[in-house]
Scaffold this motif. Structure first.
Motif, PDB file in Angstrom:
ATOM      1  N   SER A 180      41.487  47.242  37.754  1.00  0.00           N
ATOM      2  CA  SER A 180      41.470  45.957  37.036  1.00  0.00           C
ATOM      3  C   SER A 180      42.891  45.502  36.715  1.00  0.00           C
ATOM      4  O   SER A 180      43.107  44.324  36.447  1.00  0.00           O
ATOM      5  CB  SER A 180      40.652  46.082  35.752  1.00  0.00           C
ATOM      6  OG  SER A 180      41.312  46.943  34.851  1.00  0.00           O
ATOM      7  N   THR A 183      44.094  42.643  38.852  1.00  0.00           N
ATOM      8  CA  THR A 183      43.627  41.265  38.663  1.00  0.00           C
ATOM      9  C   THR A 183      44.599  40.441  37.822  1.00  0.00           C
ATOM     10  O   THR A 183      44.450  39.240  37.717  1.00  0.00           O
ATOM     11  CB  THR A 183      42.237  41.246  37.992  1.00  0.00           C
ATOM     12  OG1 THR A 183      42.335  41.938  36.749  1.00  0.00           O
ATOM     13  CG2 THR A 183      41.204  41.924  38.854  1.00  0.00           C
ATOM     14  N   TYR A 184      45.563  41.100  37.192  1.00  0.00           N
ATOM     15  CA  TYR A 184      46.527  40.353  36.393  1.00  0.00           C
ATOM     16  C   TYR A 184      47.616  39.702  37.255  1.00  0.00           C
ATOM     17  O   TYR A 184      48.410  38.918  36.759  1.00  0.00           O
ATOM     18  CB  TYR A 184      47.186  41.265  35.362  1.00  0.00           C
ATOM     19  CG  TYR A 184      46.229  41.736  34.297  1.00  0.00           C
ATOM     20  CD1 TYR A 184      45.627  40.830  33.438  1.00  0.00           C
ATOM     21  CD2 TYR A 184      45.899  43.074  34.169  1.00  0.00           C
ATOM     22  CE1 TYR A 184      44.739  41.238  32.472  1.00  0.00           C
ATOM     23  CE2 TYR A 184      45.010  43.501  33.195  1.00  0.00           C
ATOM     24  CZ  TYR A 184      44.434  42.583  32.355  1.00  0.00           C
ATOM     25  OH  TYR A 184      43.557  42.991  31.393  1.00  0.00           O
ATOM     26  N   GLU A 190      43.071  38.431  41.879  1.00  0.00           N
ATOM     27  CA  GLU A 190      41.629  38.569  41.994  1.00  0.00           C
ATOM     28  C   GLU A 190      41.217  38.827  43.446  1.00  0.00           C
ATOM     29  O   GLU A 190      40.379  39.680  43.728  1.00  0.00           O
ATOM     30  CB  GLU A 190      40.957  37.302  41.466  1.00  0.00           C
ATOM     31  CG  GLU A 190      39.529  37.526  41.057  1.00  0.00           C
ATOM     32  CD  GLU A 190      38.981  36.342  40.280  1.00  0.00           C
ATOM     33  OE1 GLU A 190      37.791  36.079  40.412  1.00  0.00           O
ATOM     34  OE2 GLU A 190      39.765  35.673  39.579  1.00  0.00           O
ATOM     35  N   PRO A 318      48.401  41.246  28.682  1.00  0.00           N
ATOM     36  CA  PRO A 318      48.136  41.903  29.965  1.00  0.00           C
ATOM     37  C   PRO A 318      49.067  41.478  31.099  1.00  0.00           C
ATOM     38  O   PRO A 318      49.454  42.300  31.926  1.00  0.00           O
ATOM     39  CB  PRO A 318      46.697  41.494  30.278  1.00  0.00           C
ATOM     40  CG  PRO A 318      46.086  41.222  28.962  1.00  0.00           C
ATOM     41  CD  PRO A 318      47.186  40.712  28.076  1.00  0.00           C
TER      42      PRO A 318
END
Lengths: 463, 324
Positions: A180, A183-184, A190, A318
């Motif tokens: 995950s 995804t930043y 993504e 994030p």
């Protein structure tokens, strides 16, 4: 007409032996030893002669060689594991159980693979530190440093893709958390995550993707890069170790690789194999309950080598924790050899005796300040609450990062002035501080974070 | 040159942040000072304002909380007593309250409510800190409604009528009805979904799950944002909740990366930001059908106010303000 026979031995056994091994054994003189190194498939990665000072074990600690040994163990044990493992959510976990209970030495092979993989991450990192602290990245070795950093990333990638394969709770959630982070990445994050996971979340497609990466693509890339890396070591030559403040020698004594270097390597490899076997015999690789996508453990932690990043996520926005800070770190690491350095410090641990003291200051500062900042942010300072009119990207991202960078600039300037240090020594101190801070963050994430990622003592967090 | 530019940028950021922080800190305390100095004026204005808010519950739910937070309290419920406003220094702090040393040298114990509620607001109270408390005193106990810190941060615990924001339903309607305990949610009804946030707004989050997209209502914006957990597109989260008809009601959101949690409902699926509606009062006969004041004045907003046996069908969340 008389027969003209080829000049080989009359004995057929001798002819067979000669077809395999052309040199006469045992090797009786330096000339034959040098020729043997050149003709041997494995040994020809070495030069036929090496500088005697480079044989000093406490200079290299054998870390590069150990990394290659671990890679070899991983390939062999990995191929053995492939005979029993099917990368499917329905079968993967049961295969693990079968491996531990039904397959002869299955548990041992899995343990060997697991512990060697984790040890490789540590050894590759230590190797990088050793090269930095002895100035092994100075010209003409800049590009080999970059190759080394890429190899370290591949080692982490190989470990991360292997992490998922047991398909237990630990694996599933560690990979969920770790992936995950991707995804930043703005715009492509993504898509990249979907590409690697084979969908929006960890599932059957992820398992096959990771399996393919783990058994084929990453090992192949590693083999190529390792070959290139070693070839460059040969071409760029090893740095010659010296004592602090000792002038460089005009002439360096050279000795034949056989037996001087090969003997050390062989003994070291055998000792390490014995230790790894012993460890793998007594300590089993972890295997938790089967993966349950509907129930995340609390806390859900990433793989241990990503815990430094996960810890950063608790303190920064994030985007900064997962992208900007690691991106800056990685860019800095890659660009490091392209800064200008004092060539005369090459081969000296920590550059000089002053550099050694400054490295100690850097390490102690990292050791004390990092937990202090974590506690400060955890309990006393809430930047988004103090700066409610700013978006959290700024108040919890750029502002604390700017503060930290400013502290680093002050630390650099202060140590340089206080120690009357060279630029090289001040950089070394700063690098040591940053590495220590990263290690401390990783330890805090692994051992001091418990339920709800709250700070607690290790015996509570790991209970 | 480049070095100087970078260092200047860092310094400007820190100085700028300090100035903005100072400005943010001064702004709310100025507002509260004004409120303390002019209680009479506010007292005259508030009932009207409250009445207006009741007519437009959803749009002005935040305004009601703001009113509770920044103005002296006008009316209180019988059990919480009269309004009480003081400043003092925290000498002892425990999970449920604090001992304040007032300016006259006396000490009082001020109740803060359940730790799970006030500690979740991420407004850290500390011993030796000066605070400004708006609350209620019934002669024996003092209940805090808002606690204002010197840095401008504020704990919001009760509304202007003294109703606890973590429970609500303490009265205020016309006729007392008998409260019915809320139905316990069966453990089997709780389900967990995991997914990646594809969009986030103040009140909803859209998740990409393995079963397709899913929209989750977060309820009162201020409530979940006060818990100090940021949600961003791309975050991996798991949500725990129950299905009510076709709507999924979330009790807890956990950020997978960090383990941080946002608590929204209690184990009875009661919204933590609003009252349960117990003791809600129907305006008709006790036990009869009628419109209710569903435990009026929580910050909840829009939902069912089915508190007492007055069967209040308000337009707030359960326990939120019902319609008159």
């Amino acid at each position: 007409m008389t027969e003209q026979l080829d000049p080989r031995s009359e004995q057929i056994t001798r002819r067979i032996r000669d077809s395999i091994e052309r040199d006469d054994l045992p090797l009786s003189d330096d000339r034959s030893r040098m020729r043997y190194v050149m003709n041997n498939l494995v040994l020809h990665i070495h030069p036929s002669k090496v500088a005697r000072p480079t044989l000093q074990f406490t200079y290299t600690w054998g870390l590069g060689g150990l990394a290659i040994l671990l890679f070899t163990i991983l390939v062999v044990s990995g191929v053995m594991l492939m005979f029993v493992y099917t990368p499917s959510p329905e079968t993967a976990y049961n295969d693990m159980l079968a491996l531990q209970t039904d397959v002869q030495f299955g548990q041992l092979v899995r343990n060997l693979h697991h512990w060697s993989g984790n040890l490789l991450v540590v050894v590759a990192f230590l190797h990088l530190l050793r090269v930095f602290f002895t100035g092994g990245f100075h010209p003409p070795r800049e590009f080999n440093w970059v190759l080394g950093v890429l190899l370290l990333l591949l080692v982490v990638g190989a470990n991360f893709t292997g992490y998922l394969l047991p398909w237990d709770q630990l694996a599933y959630w560690a990979v969920t958390v770790g992936s995950s982070l991707l995804t930043y990445i703005p715009l492509i994050g993504e898509g990249l995550s979907n590409l690697i996971l084979g969908g929006p979340e960890v599932g059957a497609a992820t398992l096959t993707n990771f399996y393919g990466l783990h058994i084929a693509i990453i090992p192949l890339a590693m083999m190529m890069l390792i070959s290139f890396h070693i070839w460059r070591v040969r071409k760029d030559t090893l740095t010659i170790p010296r004592g602090a403040d000792e002038p460089p020698a005009d002439r360096v004594e050279k000795v034949t690789t056989i037996p001087h270097l090969v003997r050390i390597e062989l003994v070291f490899a055998l000792v390490m194999i014995a230790l790894i076997l012993l460890w793998a015999s007594w300590v089993n690789a972890p295997l938790e309950a089967a993966a349950n996508p509907d129930h995340s453990p609390n806390p859900a932690k990433a793989a241990w080598y990503f815990m430094g990043l996960q810890e950063l996520l608790l303190h920064f926005h994030p985007f900064f924790a997962a992208i900007i800070i690691p991106g800056l770190g990685l860019t800095g690491l890659m660009m490091l050899p392209y800064l200008r350095f004092d060539q005369l410090t090459e081969g000296i641990w920590f550059r000089s005796s002053k550099g050694r003291r400054m490295a100690l200051v850097g390490a102690l500062t990292g050791l004390l300040v990092t937990p202090g900042l974590v506690i400060l942010d955890e309990y006393f300072v809430d930047l988004p609450a103090l700066l409610p009119s700013l978006p959290t990207l700024i108040s919890n991202g750029w502002v604390p990062l700017a503060g930290l960078l400013l502290l680093l600039v002050i630390f650099y300037a202060l140590t340089k002035r206080l120690f009357r240090a060279t630029q090289d020594e001040a950089r070394l101190s700063l690098f040591t501080l940053l590495v220590t801070a990263f290690i401390v963050l990783t330890i805090i994430g692994v051992a001091f974070r418990g339920e709800g990622m709250a700070l607690m003592w290790p015996w509570e967090a790991l209970a | 040159m480049a070095q100087k530019t970078v260092i200047s940028l860092l310094v400007v950021t820190i100085v700028g942040a300090f100035i903005i922080g100072l400005y943010d800190a001064v702004r709310p305390s100025l507002a509260s000072d004004a409120a303390v100095e002019e209680p009479a004026q506010v007292a005259a204005v508030l009932p009207t304002a409250t009445a207006e808010i009741l007519v437009e519950p959803l749009a002005t739910a935040d305004a009601l909380v703001d009113a509770a937070a920044t103005t002296p309290l006008q009316q209180s419920l019988d059990n919480v007593g009269d309004t009480w406003t003081r400043d003092g220094v925290i000498t002892v702090l425990d999970d449920f309250g604090m001992t304040l040393e007032l300016s006259d040298g006396s000490s009082v114990y001020v109740e803060l409510g359940p730790p799970s509620f006030w500690q979740a607001q991420n407004v850290p109270l500390m011993v030796d800190e000066s605070v400004f408390v708006n609350g209620f005193s019934n002669g024996e106990q003092i209940h805090a409604a808002t606690v204002l810190l010197p840095d401008g941060a504020q704990l919001t615990l009760r509304n202007e009528t003294g109703q606890p924001l973590w429970s609500g339903g303490t009265g205020g309607g016309n006729v007392q009805g008998q409260s019915e305990p809320l139905t316990q949610v069966s453990p089997e009804d709780w389900v967990t979904f995991s997914g990646i946030i594809s969009s986030v707004s103040n009140s909803t989050v859209t998740l990409k799950t393995s079963d397709g997209p899913m929209t989750v209502q977060l309820g009162q914006q201020r409530f979940w944002q006060d818990q100090g957990v940021t949600l961003a597109v791309g975050d991996e989260i798991s949500v725990l909740g129950i299905w009510q008809s076709s709507q999924f009601q979330v009790a807890e959101i956990t950020k997978t990366q960090t383990g941080e949690r946002i608590m929204l409902r209690d184990p009875n699926n009661r919204p933590l930001w609003a009252g349960p509606g117990q003791n809600a009062q129907g305006s008709g006969n006790s036990g009869g059908q009628g419109q209710s004041n569903g435990g009026q004045g929580s910050s909840g907003g829009n939902g069912q106010g089915n508190g007492g046996n007055g069967q209040g069908n308000g337009n707030g969340y359960r326990g939120g303000r019902g319609s008159n």
